[in-house]
Write an enzyme that holds these catalytic residues in place. Structure first.
Site, PDB file in Angstrom:
ATOM      1  N   HIS A  39       0.891  -1.198  -0.014  1.00  0.00           N
ATOM      2  CA  HIS A  39       0.008  -0.034   0.203  1.00  0.00           C
ATOM      3  C   HIS A  39       0.998   1.256   0.024  1.00  0.00           C
ATOM      4  O   HIS A  39       1.552   1.516   0.965  1.00  0.00           O
ATOM      5  CB  HIS A  39      -0.977   0.127   1.248  1.00  0.00           C
ATOM      6  CG  HIS A  39      -2.019  -1.017   1.224  1.00  0.00           C
ATOM      7  ND1 HIS A  39      -3.104  -1.049   1.320  1.00  0.00           N
ATOM      8  CD2 HIS A  39      -1.605  -2.218   1.410  1.00  0.00           C
ATOM      9  CE1 HIS A  39      -3.947  -1.948   1.428  1.00  0.00           C
ATOM     10  NE2 HIS A  39      -3.051  -3.106   1.650  1.00  0.00           N
ATOM     11  N   HIS A  77      -1.089  -2.005   7.248  1.00  0.00           N
ATOM     12  CA  HIS A  77      -1.046  -2.072   5.641  1.00  0.00           C
ATOM     13  C   HIS A  77      -0.066  -0.991   5.201  1.00  0.00           C
ATOM     14  O   HIS A  77       0.428  -1.103   4.229  1.00  0.00           O
ATOM     15  CB  HIS A  77      -2.197  -2.173   4.948  1.00  0.00           C
ATOM     16  CG  HIS A  77      -3.130  -1.002   5.305  1.00  0.00           C
ATOM     17  ND1 HIS A  77      -3.748  -1.008   6.566  1.00  0.00           N
ATOM     18  CD2 HIS A  77      -3.418   0.196   4.546  1.00  0.00           C
ATOM     19  CE1 HIS A  77      -4.660   0.244   6.631  1.00  0.00           C
ATOM     20  NE2 HIS A  77      -4.048   0.976   5.576  1.00  0.00           N
ATOM     21  N   GLY A  80      -1.461  -5.201  11.368  1.00  0.00           N
ATOM     22  CA  GLY A  80      -1.917  -5.669  10.307  1.00  0.00           C
ATOM     23  C   GLY A  80      -3.417  -6.179  10.480  1.00  0.00           C
ATOM     24  O   GLY A  80      -4.332  -5.651   9.607  1.00  0.00           O
ATOM     25  N   GLY A 120     -10.469   1.298   8.770  1.00  0.00           N
ATOM     26  CA  GLY A 120     -10.669  -0.165   9.218  1.00  0.00           C
ATOM     27  C   GLY A 120     -10.500  -0.303  10.853  1.00  0.00           C
ATOM     28  O   GLY A 120     -11.106  -1.006  11.505  1.00  0.00           O
ATOM     29  N   ASN A 122      -9.468   9.341   6.107  1.00  0.00           N
ATOM     30  CA  ASN A 122      -9.426   9.750   4.730  1.00  0.00           C
ATOM     31  C   ASN A 122     -10.786   9.205   3.594  1.00  0.00           C
ATOM     32  O   ASN A 122     -10.497   9.507   2.639  1.00  0.00           O
ATOM     33  CB  ASN A 122      -8.048   9.104   4.232  1.00  0.00           C
ATOM     34  CG  ASN A 122      -7.967   7.614   4.344  1.00  0.00           C
ATOM     35  OD1 ASN A 122      -9.042   7.008   4.635  1.00  0.00           O
ATOM     36  ND2 ASN A 122      -7.052   6.736   3.871  1.00  0.00           N
ATOM     37  N   HIS A 180      -5.974   1.894  -3.847  1.00  0.00           N
ATOM     38  CA  HIS A 180      -5.801   0.734  -2.877  1.00  0.00           C
ATOM     39  C   HIS A 180      -4.947  -0.250  -2.992  1.00  0.00           C
ATOM     40  O   HIS A 180      -5.071  -1.015  -3.841  1.00  0.00           O
ATOM     41  CB  HIS A 180      -7.022   0.455  -2.096  1.00  0.00           C
ATOM     42  CG  HIS A 180      -7.438   1.180  -0.709  1.00  0.00           C
ATOM     43  ND1 HIS A 180      -8.052   2.346  -0.802  1.00  0.00           N
ATOM     44  CD2 HIS A 180      -6.977   1.044   0.304  1.00  0.00           C
ATOM     45  CE1 HIS A 180      -7.864   3.078   0.398  1.00  0.00           C
ATOM     46  NE2 HIS A 180      -7.653   2.174   0.933  1.00  0.00           N
ATOM     47  N   GLU A 235     -13.619  -9.786  25.680  1.00  0.00           N
ATOM     48  CA  GLU A 235     -12.658 -10.678  25.385  1.00  0.00           C
ATOM     49  C   GLU A 235     -11.403 -10.476  24.477  1.00  0.00           C
ATOM     50  O   GLU A 235     -10.356 -10.423  24.749  1.00  0.00           O
ATOM     51  CB  GLU A 235     -13.159 -11.834  25.046  1.00  0.00           C
ATOM     52  CG  GLU A 235     -14.077 -12.702  26.116  1.00  0.00           C
ATOM     53  CD  GLU A 235     -15.453 -11.830  26.235  1.00  0.00           C
ATOM     54  OE1 GLU A 235     -15.752 -11.012  25.600  1.00  0.00           O
ATOM     55  OE2 GLU A 235     -16.178 -12.763  27.108  1.00  0.00           O
ATOM     56  N   HIS A 285     -14.604 -23.672  32.595  1.00  0.00           N
ATOM     57  CA  HIS A 285     -15.783 -24.083  31.921  1.00  0.00           C
ATOM     58  C   HIS A 285     -15.648 -24.615  30.810  1.00  0.00           C
ATOM     59  O   HIS A 285     -16.145 -24.345  29.682  1.00  0.00           O
ATOM     60  CB  HIS A 285     -16.796 -22.979  31.828  1.00  0.00           C
ATOM     61  CG  HIS A 285     -17.104 -22.515  33.403  1.00  0.00           C
ATOM     62  ND1 HIS A 285     -16.345 -21.881  34.056  1.00  0.00           N
ATOM     63  CD2 HIS A 285     -18.502 -22.433  33.896  1.00  0.00           C
ATOM     64  CE1 HIS A 285     -16.779 -21.453  34.883  1.00  0.00           C
ATOM     65  NE2 HIS A 285     -18.244 -21.537  34.984  1.00  0.00           N
ATOM     66  N   HIS A 319     -22.926 -22.461  25.506  1.00  0.00           N
ATOM     67  CA  HIS A 319     -21.573 -22.252  26.665  1.00  0.00           C
ATOM     68  C   HIS A 319     -20.561 -23.559  26.606  1.00  0.00           C
ATOM     69  O   HIS A 319     -19.540 -23.453  27.369  1.00  0.00           O
ATOM     70  CB  HIS A 319     -22.340 -22.108  27.929  1.00  0.00           C
ATOM     71  CG  HIS A 319     -22.884 -20.688  28.058  1.00  0.00           C
ATOM     72  ND1 HIS A 319     -23.760 -19.979  27.008  1.00  0.00           N
ATOM     73  CD2 HIS A 319     -22.513 -19.580  28.985  1.00  0.00           C
ATOM     74  CE1 HIS A 319     -23.900 -18.736  27.569  1.00  0.00           C
ATOM     75  NE2 HIS A 319     -23.219 -18.379  28.491  1.00  0.00           N
TER      76      HIS A 319
HETATM   77  C1  LIG Z   1      -9.257  -7.368  10.441  1.00  0.00           C
HETATM   78  C2  LIG Z   1      -8.757  -7.155   8.947  1.00  0.00           C
HETATM   79  N1  LIG Z   1      -9.615  -7.180   8.416  1.00  0.00           N
HETATM   80  C3  LIG Z   1      -9.427  -7.053   6.678  1.00  0.00           C
HETATM   81  C4  LIG Z   1      -8.049  -6.462   6.504  1.00  0.00           C
HETATM   82  C5  LIG Z   1      -7.577  -6.256   5.220  1.00  0.00           C
HETATM   83  N2  LIG Z   1      -7.372  -4.767   5.096  1.00  0.00           N
HETATM   84  C6  LIG Z   1      -6.338  -4.476   4.867  1.00  0.00           C
HETATM   85  S1  LIG Z   1      -6.315  -2.697   4.469  1.00  0.00           S
HETATM   86  C7  LIG Z   1      -7.883  -2.629   4.960  1.00  0.00           C
HETATM   87  C8  LIG Z   1      -8.784  -1.479   4.670  1.00  0.00           C
HETATM   88  C9  LIG Z   1      -8.149  -0.191   4.163  1.00  0.00           C
HETATM   89  O1  LIG Z   1      -9.070   0.910   4.558  1.00  0.00           O
HETATM   90  P1  LIG Z   1      -8.464   1.845   5.835  1.00  0.00           P
HETATM   91  O2  LIG Z   1      -8.484   1.000   7.151  1.00  0.00           O
HETATM   92  O3  LIG Z   1      -9.566   2.935   5.722  1.00  0.00           O
HETATM   93  O4  LIG Z   1      -6.997   2.192   5.511  1.00  0.00           O
HETATM   94  P2  LIG Z   1      -6.470   3.217   4.214  1.00  0.00           P
HETATM   95  O5  LIG Z   1      -6.286   2.396   3.008  1.00  0.00           O
HETATM   96  O6  LIG Z   1      -7.433   4.455   4.258  1.00  0.00           O
HETATM   97  O7  LIG Z   1      -5.058   3.539   4.897  1.00  0.00           O
HETATM   98  C10 LIG Z   1      -8.397  -3.914   4.694  1.00  0.00           C
HETATM   99  C11 LIG Z   1      -9.931  -4.243   5.017  1.00  0.00           C
HETATM  100  C12 LIG Z   1      -7.245  -6.339   7.493  1.00  0.00           C
HETATM  101  N3  LIG Z   1      -5.802  -6.006   7.395  1.00  0.00           N
HETATM  102  N4  LIG Z   1      -7.502  -6.678   8.848  1.00  0.00           N
HETATM  103 MG   LIG Z   2      -9.183   4.919   5.019  1.00  0.00          MG
END
Ligand SMILES: Cc1ncc(C[n+]2csc(CCOP(=O)(O)OP(=O)(O)O)c2C)c(N)n1
Ligand SMILES: [Mg+2]
Length: 654
Positions: A11, A51, A99, A140, A169, A245, A394, A444, A456
């Site tokens: 990215h 990422h 990540g 995310g 963003n 992206h 949790e 449990h 459970h």
């Molecule tokens: C729990 C999880 N689900 C899915 C992903 C796959 N994934 C990587 S980046 C991303 C989304 C990117 O959007 P954002 O979080 O807004 O980051 P931006 O690209 O704006 O930097 C996803 C869904 C991940 N890394 N972790």
């Molecule tokens: Mg974003």
């Protein structure tokens, strides 16, 4: 841009967009020392938006960590120092593996907990623990539940030295966030008790600077700075669209971008010498904070030699001398004890001797027996407290525990019902990826919990935990096995461990009659055997099914059948023993075998097949009293005896 292009994956957009923020933080606010990435009182920085890893790699290179331009050229390659997502232990300056979105936020909260706790316990006239924890979170991160849990906890605990940046963003991989996300994130965090600021433009260095100053000044609440940014993109028609992206810009776009920025060279990976010099000089100036701190630390050591020694012991991960002396022993006279109750006795005994043991449960302390009696709770009013109340969170608990562990000098434990381990699998596997010594207390542990019913009653959880590489899973069979299991778990340094414990009472086996529970340290051991050590059949079990096998063994004896009982609390520890020991416990020539475990049978065939019999769960459980459930699902000495006879006859080819 160049590194992502060379790797042909990754990215580029967010590292580009957030470069100004990284610049402000690393040249004006963070206290760090590239020559000593593990300096105790460094500010922590967590890139929860993992990422965007090229952002942190670039800055670590520019500031002079042991990360070269060649390392950047190895982005995403085998064993490189610049893996696809930041990985703890691979790159100096990377504080945690991120990540899986949301985890970094939880880790940051745990690190802020660690700082607050260690400061409360160890600081004297000299504040040797006094640092901030920063994180960057993306859309995310903010959508994922774990960040909600952790942020809610952080607000409640008033972790004032936690400072987050939300990269607002308006875009994720599927496109405009308007597609699915209309939260007012700032207002949400404000409701959690955070201090909120907005920066309208990620390129406004002064605004970022001012907001960070204000966030640092606000020490009674965690801070979130919502930063409006535009993701870096290639051609204008890709602006703020999904195509921007997760893929390289393309060489043409990189060239155009460099031209547009007036960059002095189009050569890939070109870094202007004067720019590099500026970064490096600035980093050196910032590292002066380390020199200042060294003087504070020396004074601390002078004034508090004993305490300083204790601190170093904890940071090294060495347990206090003689801690084992505190371990209790149970005798058959103790009668029936639930393994969760025995665990509570052990926690209280060793907890007094091991101050770094710090934890609690996700709102189930009284059921999971995790309170250290007489110790205060960790709270906004008392960060020195060791009894932790994670709340019914949790996932947040697991993620916060990782941060506490990374913070240093703490062995965190966290408890919940085994069934809800499913709610926290992501941080469990990350703990293992990061070699963290954290302890999960899962009680449990089977249909044995009775009336609460199938929702459970864990079935598939035990085998699925066993499937996590590096996670040490222990399911002890009686009170003394619980003691030995804790002994094993405390002595780990680089592995997470899960203790799997019963709700229901279990007989305390008579160790004058059967083998010592110390065999737990080998993962599996011969508990009871044929007199001549030449059994016709081997009965294997873990946890609450162990005594059923012992009863079946006695019945078989009366019937003139020679059996062996192997207690197998930990498959993976057993698999780490040498072959001679494994063959001694499970001689390959003895093919008549029976396994008994109130869980999915997945995995048992390796010990039992082709001629053995596996007694386990093939469906979900049911709501009924324990006795009834055991009968209905076939867990009784009679059934085991029947299975043993069947296995013997099968092994003889009948
Ligand atoms: C729990 C999880 N689900 C899915 C992903 C796959 N994934 C990587 S980046 C991303 C989304 C990117 O959007 P954002 O979080 O807004 O980051 P931006 O690209 O704006 O930097 C996803 C869904 C991940 N890394 N972790
Ligand atoms: Mg974003």
């Amino acid at each position: 841009m160049d590194a992502v292009q060379k790797a042909d994956s990754g990215h580029p957009g967010t590292p580009m967009a957030l470069a100004p923020l990284a610049y402000v933080l690393w040249t004006r606010h963070l206290r760090y020392d590239p020559a000593d990435p593990n300096w105790l009182n460094r500010d922590r920085f967590v890139l929860s938006a993992g990422h965007a890893s090229m952002l942190i790699y670039s800055v670590l290179y520019l500031t002079g960590y042991d990360l070269s331009l060649d390392d950047l050229k190895q982005f995403r390659q085998w064993e490189s120092k610049t893996p696809g997502h930041p990985e703890y232990g691979y790159t100096p300056g990377v504080e945690t593996t991120t990540g899986p979105l949301g985890q970094g936020v939880g880790n940051s909260v745990g690190m802020a907990v660690g700082e607050a706790h260690m400061a409360a316990v160890f600081n004297r006239d000299q504040k040797i623990f006094d640092h901030y924890t920063y994180f960057i979170a993306s859309d995310g991160d903010m959508m994922e539940g774990v960040s909600h849990e952790a942020a809610s906890f952080a607000g409640h605990a008033k972790l004032g030295k936690l400072i987050g940046f939300y990269d607002d963003n308006h875009i994720t991989i599927e496109g405009d966030t308007a597609l699915t996300f209309s939260d007012d994130t700032g207002a949400r965090f404000e409701a959690y008790g955070w201090h909120i600021q907005h920066v309208a433009d990620a390129n406004d260095l002064d605004a970022l600077d001012r907001a960070t100053q204000a966030a640092k000044a606000e020490t009674s609440r965690p801070s979130l700075i919502v930063v409006r940014s535009h993701i870096g993109y290639g051609s204008p028609n890709k602006h703020d669209t999904a195509e921007a992206h997760g893929s390289p810009l393309g060489q043409d776009e990189i060239t155009l971008t460099k031209k547009a920025l007036g960059y002095p060279s189009e050569e890939p990976f070109y870094v202007a010498p004067e720019a590099l010099k500026y970064w490096r000089d600035t980093a050196k100036k910032r590292a002066k904070a380390h020199d200042d701190w060294n003087r504070v630390y020396d004074a601390y050591k002078q004034a508090n030699p004993g305490l300083e020694k204790e601190l170093q012991r904890r940071l090294a991960g060495d347990l206090p001398d003689g801690w084992e002396d505190a371990l209790p022993t149970f005798t058959a006279k103790d009668g029936n004890v639930a393994s969760r109750a025995a665990s509570g006795v052990v926690i209280n005994a060793i907890g007094k001797k091991i101050p770094e043991l710090m934890g609690g449960s996700a709102d189930l302390a009284s059921s999971t027996n995790t309170i250290i009696k007489g110790e205060p709770s960790f709270s906004a009013e008392n960060y020195a407290g060791r009894n932790f109340h994670f709340g019914i969170r949790e996932h947040g608990m697991g993620s916060i525990m990782n941060g506490m562990s990374l913070s240093g000098g703490i062995i965190p434990y966290g408890a919940t019902f085994l069934i809800f381990s499913d709610y926290m699998r992501p941080p469990v596997r990350l703990a293992s990826i990061m070699d963290r010594h954290v302890i999960y207390v899962y009680t449990h542990d089977s249909i044995g919990l009775g009336e609460d019913g199938p929702t459970h009653q864990p079935v598939e959880q035990l085998p699925s935990l066993r499937a996590i590489p590096g996670l040490v899973v222990l399911r002890p069979g009686d009170a003394n096995e619980v003691v030995e299991a804790w002994k094993v778990v405390m002595q780990l340094k680089n592995e997470p461990a899960a203790l799997v414990l019963s709700r229901q009472n279990l007989p305390t086996l008579d160790r004058t009659k059967y083998a010592s529970a110390s065999g737990v340290a080998k993962g599996a051991y011969i508990l009871a055997d044929a007199e001549d050590s030449k059994p016709e059949v081997i009965l294997m079990a873990t946890g609450s099914e162990l005594y059923l096998c012992v009863n079946a063994y006695e019945d078989l004896k009366k019937q003139g059948i020679k059996a062996r009982v192997v207690s197998m609390p930990s498959w993976d520890i057993f698999e780490h023993q040498d072959e001679a020991y494994r063959r001694k416990v499970l001689p390959p020539e003895i093919k008549a075998r029976v396994s008994v475990e109130q869980a999915s049978t997945f995995g048992w065939s390796q010990y039992v097949r082709p001629t053995g019999v596996i007694i386990g769960m093939h469906t979900f459980g049911a709501s009924a009293p324990l006795k009834e459930l055991q009968k209905k699902f076939g867990f009784s000495p009679d059934k085991i005896v029947e299975a043993a006879r069947e296995a013997i006859s099968r092994s003889k080819g009948k």
